[in-house]
Design an enzyme around this catalytic site. Sequence first.
Site, PDB file in Angstrom:
ATOM      1  N   LYS A   1      -5.524  -8.201  -3.730  1.00 58.02           N
ATOM      2  CA  LYS A   1      -5.723  -6.889  -4.367  1.00 58.02           C
ATOM      3  C   LYS A   1      -6.428  -7.056  -5.719  1.00 58.02           C
ATOM      4  O   LYS A   1      -7.298  -6.271  -6.074  1.00 58.02           O
ATOM      5  CB  LYS A   1      -4.351  -6.215  -4.548  1.00 58.02           C
ATOM      6  CG  LYS A   1      -4.415  -4.725  -4.673  1.00 58.02           C
ATOM      7  CD  LYS A   1      -3.028  -4.091  -4.551  1.00 58.02           C
ATOM      8  CE  LYS A   1      -2.677  -3.709  -3.125  1.00 58.02           C
ATOM      9  NZ  LYS A   1      -1.386  -3.060  -2.997  1.00 58.02           N
TER      10      LYS A   1
ATOM     11  N   LYS B   1       1.645  29.370   2.502  1.00 56.83           N
ATOM     12  CA  LYS B   1       2.531  28.417   3.162  1.00 56.83           C
ATOM     13  C   LYS B   1       2.144  28.304   4.645  1.00 56.83           C
ATOM     14  O   LYS B   1       1.982  29.336   5.318  1.00 56.83           O
ATOM     15  CB  LYS B   1       3.978  28.897   3.025  1.00 56.83           C
ATOM     16  CG  LYS B   1       4.966  27.912   3.584  1.00 56.83           C
ATOM     17  CD  LYS B   1       6.389  28.416   3.447  1.00 56.83           C
ATOM     18  CE  LYS B   1       7.318  27.532   4.236  1.00 56.83           C
ATOM     19  NZ  LYS B   1       8.498  28.218   4.693  1.00 56.83           N
TER      20      LYS B   1
ATOM     21  N   ASP C   1      -2.347   7.592  -1.964  1.00 58.05           N
ATOM     22  CA  ASP C   1      -3.651   7.125  -1.483  1.00 58.05           C
ATOM     23  C   ASP C   1      -4.450   8.248  -0.824  1.00 58.05           C
ATOM     24  O   ASP C   1      -5.664   8.225  -0.823  1.00 58.05           O
ATOM     25  CB  ASP C   1      -3.450   5.977  -0.483  1.00 58.05           C
ATOM     26  CG  ASP C   1      -2.965   4.716  -1.193  1.00 58.05           C
ATOM     27  OD1 ASP C   1      -3.512   4.414  -2.261  1.00 58.05           O
ATOM     28  OD2 ASP C   1      -2.031   4.064  -0.692  1.00 58.05           O
TER      29      ASP C   1
ATOM     30  N   ASN D   1       5.569   9.993  -3.312  1.00 55.35           N
ATOM     31  CA  ASN D   1       6.250   8.729  -2.997  1.00 55.35           C
ATOM     32  C   ASN D   1       7.473   8.597  -3.898  1.00 55.35           C
ATOM     33  O   ASN D   1       7.755   9.485  -4.698  1.00 55.35           O
ATOM     34  CB  ASN D   1       5.291   7.546  -3.160  1.00 55.35           C
ATOM     35  CG  ASN D   1       4.697   7.513  -4.554  1.00 55.35           C
ATOM     36  OD1 ASN D   1       5.411   7.351  -5.534  1.00 55.35           O
ATOM     37  ND2 ASN D   1       3.390   7.703  -4.646  1.00 55.35           N
TER      38      ASN D   1
ATOM     39  N   PRO E   1      -9.351   9.118  -5.212  1.00 54.92           N
ATOM     40  CA  PRO E   1     -10.080   8.129  -6.019  1.00 54.92           C
ATOM     41  C   PRO E   1      -9.154   6.983  -6.398  1.00 54.92           C
ATOM     42  O   PRO E   1      -7.962   7.201  -6.634  1.00 54.92           O
ATOM     43  CB  PRO E   1     -10.498   8.918  -7.263  1.00 54.92           C
ATOM     44  CG  PRO E   1      -9.655  10.133  -7.274  1.00 54.92           C
ATOM     45  CD  PRO E   1      -9.261  10.424  -5.859  1.00 54.92           C
ATOM     46  N   ASP E   2      -9.691   5.785  -6.436  1.00 53.56           N
ATOM     47  CA  ASP E   2      -8.909   4.623  -6.856  1.00 53.56           C
ATOM     48  C   ASP E   2      -9.155   4.417  -8.350  1.00 53.56           C
ATOM     49  O   ASP E   2     -10.218   3.923  -8.761  1.00 53.56           O
ATOM     50  CB  ASP E   2      -9.321   3.389  -6.047  1.00 53.56           C
ATOM     51  CG  ASP E   2      -8.379   2.226  -6.272  1.00 53.56           C
ATOM     52  OD1 ASP E   2      -7.922   2.058  -7.428  1.00 53.56           O
ATOM     53  OD2 ASP E   2      -8.079   1.497  -5.317  1.00 53.56           O
ATOM     54  N   ILE E   3      -8.172   4.807  -9.139  1.00 55.03           N
ATOM     55  CA  ILE E   3      -8.335   4.820 -10.602  1.00 55.03           C
ATOM     56  C   ILE E   3      -8.492   3.399 -11.143  1.00 55.03           C
ATOM     57  O   ILE E   3      -9.378   3.118 -11.960  1.00 55.03           O
ATOM     58  CB  ILE E   3      -7.127   5.528 -11.253  1.00 55.03           C
ATOM     59  CG1 ILE E   3      -6.998   6.944 -10.681  1.00 55.03           C
ATOM     60  CG2 ILE E   3      -7.253   5.556 -12.768  1.00 55.03           C
ATOM     61  CD1 ILE E   3      -5.666   7.595 -10.904  1.00 55.03           C
TER      62      ILE E   3
HETATM   63  N1  CTP Z   1      -4.075   2.635  -7.826  1.00 55.67           N
HETATM   64  C1  CTP Z   1      -4.908   3.565  -8.451  1.00 55.67           C
HETATM   65  N2  CTP Z   1      -5.431   4.573  -7.749  1.00 55.67           N
HETATM   66  C2  CTP Z   1      -5.184   4.704  -6.421  1.00 55.67           C
HETATM   67  C3  CTP Z   1      -4.322   3.778  -5.772  1.00 55.67           C
HETATM   68  C4  CTP Z   1      -3.786   2.753  -6.519  1.00 55.67           C
HETATM   69  O1  CTP Z   1      -5.130   3.443  -9.660  1.00 55.67           O
HETATM   70  N3  CTP Z   1      -5.711   5.705  -5.747  1.00 55.67           N
HETATM   71  C5  CTP Z   1      -3.544   1.517  -8.613  1.00 55.67           C
HETATM   72  C6  CTP Z   1      -2.065   1.523  -8.841  1.00 55.67           C
HETATM   73  O2  CTP Z   1      -1.755   2.187 -10.048  1.00 55.67           O
HETATM   74  C7  CTP Z   1      -1.776   0.047  -8.912  1.00 55.67           C
HETATM   75  C8  CTP Z   1      -2.795  -0.587  -7.996  1.00 55.67           C
HETATM   76  O3  CTP Z   1      -3.832   0.364  -7.883  1.00 55.67           O
HETATM   77  O4  CTP Z   1      -2.026  -0.465 -10.205  1.00 55.67           O
HETATM   78  C9  CTP Z   1      -2.319  -0.968  -6.638  1.00 55.67           C
HETATM   79  O5  CTP Z   1      -1.631   0.076  -6.027  1.00 55.67           O
HETATM   80  P1  CTP Z   1      -0.981  -0.129  -4.606  1.00 55.67           P
HETATM   81  O6  CTP Z   1      -0.339   1.135  -4.177  1.00 55.67           O
HETATM   82  O7  CTP Z   1      -0.170  -1.395  -4.603  1.00 55.67           O
HETATM   83  O8  CTP Z   1      -2.223  -0.487  -3.709  1.00 55.67           O
HETATM   84  P2  CTP Z   1      -3.265   0.399  -2.985  1.00 55.67           P
HETATM   85  O9  CTP Z   1      -4.531   0.402  -3.765  1.00 55.67           O
HETATM   86  O10 CTP Z   1      -2.702   1.721  -2.676  1.00 55.67           O
HETATM   87  O11 CTP Z   1      -3.514  -0.478  -1.680  1.00 55.67           O
HETATM   88  P3  CTP Z   1      -2.586  -0.581  -0.345  1.00 55.67           P
HETATM   89  O12 CTP Z   1      -2.030   0.778  -0.128  1.00 55.67           O
HETATM   90  O13 CTP Z   1      -3.549  -1.013   0.676  1.00 55.67           O
HETATM   91  O14 CTP Z   1      -1.550  -1.622  -0.627  1.00 55.67           O
END
Ligand code: CTP
Length: 414
Positions: A344, A293, A283, A215, A310-312
């Site tokens: 969130k 490749k 994500d 991103n 994983p969502d950290i």
């Molecule tokens: N975050 C994380 N790990 C992930 C995704 C997000 O730690 N896999 C953390 C980001 O560092 C940030 C917060 O979660 O502090 C929100 O990130 P954001 O991109 O706004 O939200 P998402 O969790 O990706 O939700 P969405 O895409 O539905 O807006």
Amino acid sequence: MSDILNNKRLLLIIGGGIAAYKVLELIRRLKERNVRIRPILTKGGAQFVTPLSVSALAEEKVYQDIFSLTDEAEMGHIRLSRETDLVLVAPATADLMAKMAAGIADDLATTTLLATDKPVLIAPSMNTMMWEHPATQRNLDRLQEDGIGIIQPGSGDLACGEVGAGRLAEVPDIIRTIENFFESRRAQSALTGKHVIVTAGPTHEAIDPVRYIANRSSGKQGYAIASALVDLGARVTLVSGPTALDCPDGVERINVETARDMNAAVDAALPADVAVCVAAVADWRTEGCAEQKIKKQGGGLPDLHLVENPDILRALSQKSERRPALVIGFAAETENVADHARAKRERKGCDWIVANNVSFSDGVSVMGGDTNAVLLITEEGELSWPEAGKDQIARQLAAEIEKKFRQQAEQEKK
Ligand code: CTP
């Protein structure tokens, strides 16, 4: 240990005294220490040094006129007074001191001095009789009562031919006082010795050896936060995705590539008192990374099966053991910013969330850009910070974190 002056911001107000020429030397010495100087030159000051020499040495625009449309458009006097760590008046003339003591605001320098919420130091310089005059001494007492720091003038031959007190303090003494100021601020900070983990930058999720999902994140906001926290005495571990940025002084950086690496590095860095998740973690990743490749398939599309990373932030917030006392997330949104961010915060279980609008407007985005405007949502309420440099936003956030720990320590004392 980093140089205490490195990257500090100084608003330097140059008053109209003969000693103004010494301030050019002061600027040179401070620039060698990487201090970021914004100069305000009073009308009187400009009789002794030219805006060009000040600007050339400070490597900054010189602000002179409160009624200048271009100056106000570029940097209003309120912003000028706030976007600094310290204000220094040198030389502080008898006239400037009198105006400061009386709260007079009739030019850019005095207006800024009245509008600032930052600490102020003055380095007086004037003729002995003027310095010893009861009016000046009265003003000096008043300024000290108001919390203004005084860099005492020295004694000796004065430019007017007389001998006595009133000489601008020597440049090394002025620098020493500025160092002392920052050292004592760091020592008094409630974050001294606290461990903070900051995640920053994007993550790269490899699809094959040459392609990845990523991103627009540059890492600037997270790096600025890491740096601002170090300034307040914290021990900072910065877990960073790929960026082009140098590691801030005094920060321990762990470089990672993917969300899973970042997750593991954050876990390994625990325990921590605070976690600030600024990273724009991808994500999704593809299920497995192709070994070779992926070749075009005669019009057919590759089968990229995505799986969630994983969502950290969520994992940190919901830990039953070793959960940092304060977990802060960022919310990158493109619409309904405040509502999405509030939801969130609940969903992830973090304590604070910093909401920002990352949509493109006029071809620029917060992601990758140098400025940000945020809404800080905490358990106690919401604070809205208007657009400012990312380092300014970082310092504001660091100050809020410090405040929270200070209040907690005060409560524990009771
Ligand atoms: N975050 C994380 N790990 C992930 C995704 C997000 O730690 N896999 C953390 C980001 O560092 C940030 C917060 O979660 O502090 C929100 O990130 P954001 O991109 O706004 O939200 P998402 O969790 O990706 O939700 P969405 O895409 O539905 O807006």
